[in-house]
Design an enzyme around this catalytic site. Structure first.
Site, mmCIF file in Angstrom:
data_model
loop_
_atom_site.group_PDB
_atom_site.id
_atom_site.type_symbol
_atom_site.label_atom_id
_atom_site.label_comp_id
_atom_site.label_asym_id
_atom_site.label_seq_id
_atom_site.Cartn_x
_atom_site.Cartn_y
_atom_site.Cartn_z
ATOM 1 N N HIS A 12 -3.737 -8.889 4.144
ATOM 2 C CA HIS A 12 -5.167 -8.913 4.434
ATOM 3 C C HIS A 12 -5.431 -9.679 5.724
ATOM 4 O O HIS A 12 -4.843 -10.736 5.943
ATOM 5 C CB HIS A 12 -5.939 -9.582 3.290
ATOM 6 C CG HIS A 12 -5.908 -8.796 2.018
ATOM 7 N ND1 HIS A 12 -5.993 -9.369 0.768
ATOM 8 C CD2 HIS A 12 -5.794 -7.456 1.795
ATOM 9 C CE1 HIS A 12 -5.945 -8.439 -0.164
ATOM 10 N NE2 HIS A 12 -5.821 -7.271 0.437
ATOM 11 N N ARG B 198 0.841 -1.182 0.000
ATOM 12 C CA ARG B 198 0.000 0.000 0.000
ATOM 13 C C ARG B 198 0.884 1.242 0.000
ATOM 14 O O ARG B 198 2.035 1.203 0.434
ATOM 15 C CB ARG B 198 -0.915 0.023 1.218
ATOM 16 C CG ARG B 198 -1.813 -1.200 1.370
ATOM 17 C CD ARG B 198 -2.628 -1.100 2.652
ATOM 18 N NE ARG B 198 -3.543 -2.223 2.831
ATOM 19 C CZ ARG B 198 -3.268 -3.319 3.510
ATOM 20 N NH1 ARG B 198 -2.080 -3.444 4.108
ATOM 21 N NH2 ARG B 198 -4.156 -4.300 3.622
ATOM 22 N N ARG C 189 -1.167 -1.920 -6.878
ATOM 23 C CA ARG C 189 -1.339 -3.014 -5.916
ATOM 24 C C ARG C 189 -2.316 -4.057 -6.455
ATOM 25 O O ARG C 189 -2.090 -5.264 -6.321
ATOM 26 C CB ARG C 189 -1.823 -2.430 -4.586
ATOM 27 C CG ARG C 189 -2.210 -3.448 -3.512
ATOM 28 C CD ARG C 189 -2.572 -2.701 -2.241
ATOM 29 N NE ARG C 189 -3.303 -3.531 -1.291
ATOM 30 C CZ ARG C 189 -2.745 -4.336 -0.401
ATOM 31 N NH1 ARG C 189 -1.432 -4.453 -0.355
ATOM 32 N NH2 ARG C 189 -3.482 -5.029 0.446
ATOM 33 N N TYR D 147 -9.521 -10.488 -5.604
ATOM 34 C CA TYR D 147 -8.575 -10.499 -6.715
ATOM 35 C C TYR D 147 -8.786 -11.696 -7.634
ATOM 36 O O TYR D 147 -8.171 -11.781 -8.692
ATOM 37 C CB TYR D 147 -7.137 -10.503 -6.191
ATOM 38 C CG TYR D 147 -6.784 -9.231 -5.460
ATOM 39 C CD1 TYR D 147 -6.295 -8.129 -6.141
ATOM 40 C CD2 TYR D 147 -6.952 -9.123 -4.081
ATOM 41 C CE1 TYR D 147 -5.989 -6.955 -5.479
ATOM 42 C CE2 TYR D 147 -6.652 -7.949 -3.409
ATOM 43 C CZ TYR D 147 -6.168 -6.876 -4.117
ATOM 44 O OH TYR D 147 -5.877 -5.718 -3.458
ATOM 45 N N HIS E 144 -3.144 2.338 -5.748
ATOM 46 C CA HIS E 144 -4.043 1.207 -5.502
ATOM 47 C C HIS E 144 -4.151 0.321 -6.740
ATOM 48 O O HIS E 144 -4.244 -0.907 -6.617
ATOM 49 C CB HIS E 144 -5.426 1.704 -5.096
ATOM 50 C CG HIS E 144 -6.375 0.599 -4.725
ATOM 51 N ND1 HIS E 144 -6.189 -0.183 -3.602
ATOM 52 C CD2 HIS E 144 -7.486 0.122 -5.331
ATOM 53 C CE1 HIS E 144 -7.157 -1.081 -3.523
ATOM 54 N NE2 HIS E 144 -7.955 -0.923 -4.570
ATOM 55 N N LYS F 192 -1.747 -2.434 8.195
ATOM 56 C CA LYS F 192 -2.907 -1.962 8.938
ATOM 57 C C LYS F 192 -3.015 -2.694 10.274
ATOM 58 O O LYS F 192 -2.691 -3.870 10.373
ATOM 59 C CB LYS F 192 -4.185 -2.207 8.115
ATOM 60 C CG LYS F 192 -4.339 -1.273 6.917
ATOM 61 C CD LYS F 192 -5.683 -1.495 6.250
ATOM 62 C CE LYS F 192 -5.910 -0.510 5.121
ATOM 63 N NZ LYS F 192 -7.220 -0.722 4.466
#
Length: 346
Positions: A309, A189, A286, A318, A283, A213
């Site tokens: 994730h 990211r 990615r 994806y 983005h 994250k």
């Protein structure tokens, strides 16, 4: 009443630096700031706190100027009126934005009263069937607790190999090539790239430690091309500075200081115009990485780790065919049809 959001970096570590204030009364909105402080104690990132604070500010500007009601009087009917207010605005917010604001209000109510928002005169509670992301196991019945807008499924088309080559060819410095390469070849990211530090980089072992994250760390392998570009950047371009950041400004008044989000946006804006690849953004790079990995047969758990994730269903997004993949499979099927000597239409 004039409500505003201020950033106070000097507050204690256990308090949120984002504070909701009433400028006319010169006092804080206590109930909402207490909720933000609790999220700070939970170790939410500053980006998440900022998003929560702006959502609460939007709700407070709509709710507080009305005849004053205590927070305990909020019902689903109140939220329905709040949704109507948002949908009547121009420009109209996206369903994702509206749903996030509703979620924050529900969290605020649950924080103060330990229960869900009551139905009031509107009843949106209903049962629906839900399956696991990988489609295994028996369906389960789930209760929807309140109003929620339907979010259309987003389809982000990855860049083609020609677009990638054209965009990549517009860069001239090793720093910029390394930035783009980490997004395109490792799926990072933009915020993860900017948060990288020198100590995160292990060129000898060919991997890098990412802080993603939720303050979650993961190790990501480095392709040989990126190892070479990073080595050239550190040896030839990076200014002598005490900053721990990996990527710093190369010139101007900010030379040697960490690269900012605004600087990264400006960099991409310039190279989109220069390369004429208008779809290129962090983005999409990615997403191009994730789609290429799926296309080449990577397992979903491995891709989940690489992308950072927390839920496998996010990685499942994806697993979708790009238009060029559909046409390639169509051409292959037509060729096989010819080989089988299926009679053609006269």
């Amino acid at each position: 009443m004039k409500l505003t959001l201020v950033y106070q970096p000097a507050v204690p570590a256990s308090a949120s630096p984002y504070r909701l204030l009433d400028e006319e009364q010169r006092q804080e909105i206590a109930g909402m700031n207490a909720f933000l402080d609790a999220q700070r104690i939970r170790q939410l990132s500053l980006r998440s706190l900022r998003a929560y604070a702006y959502d609460l500010l939007h709700f407070a500007r709509w709710w507080l100027p009305q005849p004053p009601l205590p927070l305990s009087q909020i019902t689903e009917s109140t939220l329905l009126d709040y949704v109507r207010h948002q949908l009547d605005q121009q420009p109209k917010p996206t369903p994702q934005t509206v749903n996030h604001r509703l979620c924050v209000v529900r969290c605020l109510f649950r924080f103060h009263y330990g229960r869900e928002i009551p139905a009031g005169d509107s009843h949106f509670q209903h049962l629906y069937t839900k399956r696991f992301s990988l489609r295994y196991g028996r369906p389960v019945r789930v209760m929807a607790l309140g109003i929620r807008l339907r979010q259309p499924r987003r389809m982000i088309v990855p860049l083609s190999s020609e677009q990638v080559a054209q965009f990549w060819g517009s860069f001239r410095t090793f720093r910029d090539l390394a930035l783009v390469g980490l997004m395109l070849l490792d799926g990072l990211r933009s915020c993860e790239v900017l948060a990288l530090e020198l100590e995160s980089l292990q060129l000898a072992e060919r991997h890098i430690r990412i802080l993603g994250k939720g303050q979650k760390q993961r190790l990501v392998p480095l392709p040989d091309e990126i190892v070479e570009v990073l080595g050239n950047y550190l040896r030839l371009e990076r200014p002598l500075t005490n900053s721990p950041a990996l990527f710093v400004s190369l010139k101007g008044r900010r030379r040697g200081q960490p690269m900012s989000t605004a600087g990264l946006r400006s960099l991409f804006r310039h190279h989109r115009a220069r390369s004429r690849v208008l779809q290129a953004n962090p983005h999409r790079l990615r997403h191009t990485f994730g789609a290429d990995m799926v296309r080449n047969g990577i397992s979903l758990p491995a891709l989940q780790h690489l992308m950072g994730h927390s839920q496998i269903h996010t990685t499942m997004l994806y697993v979708q065919l790009a238009p060029q993949d559909v046409w390639r499979e169509y051409a292959r099927a037509v060729q096989n049809r010819t080989r089988l000597s299926i009679p053609s239409i006269p």
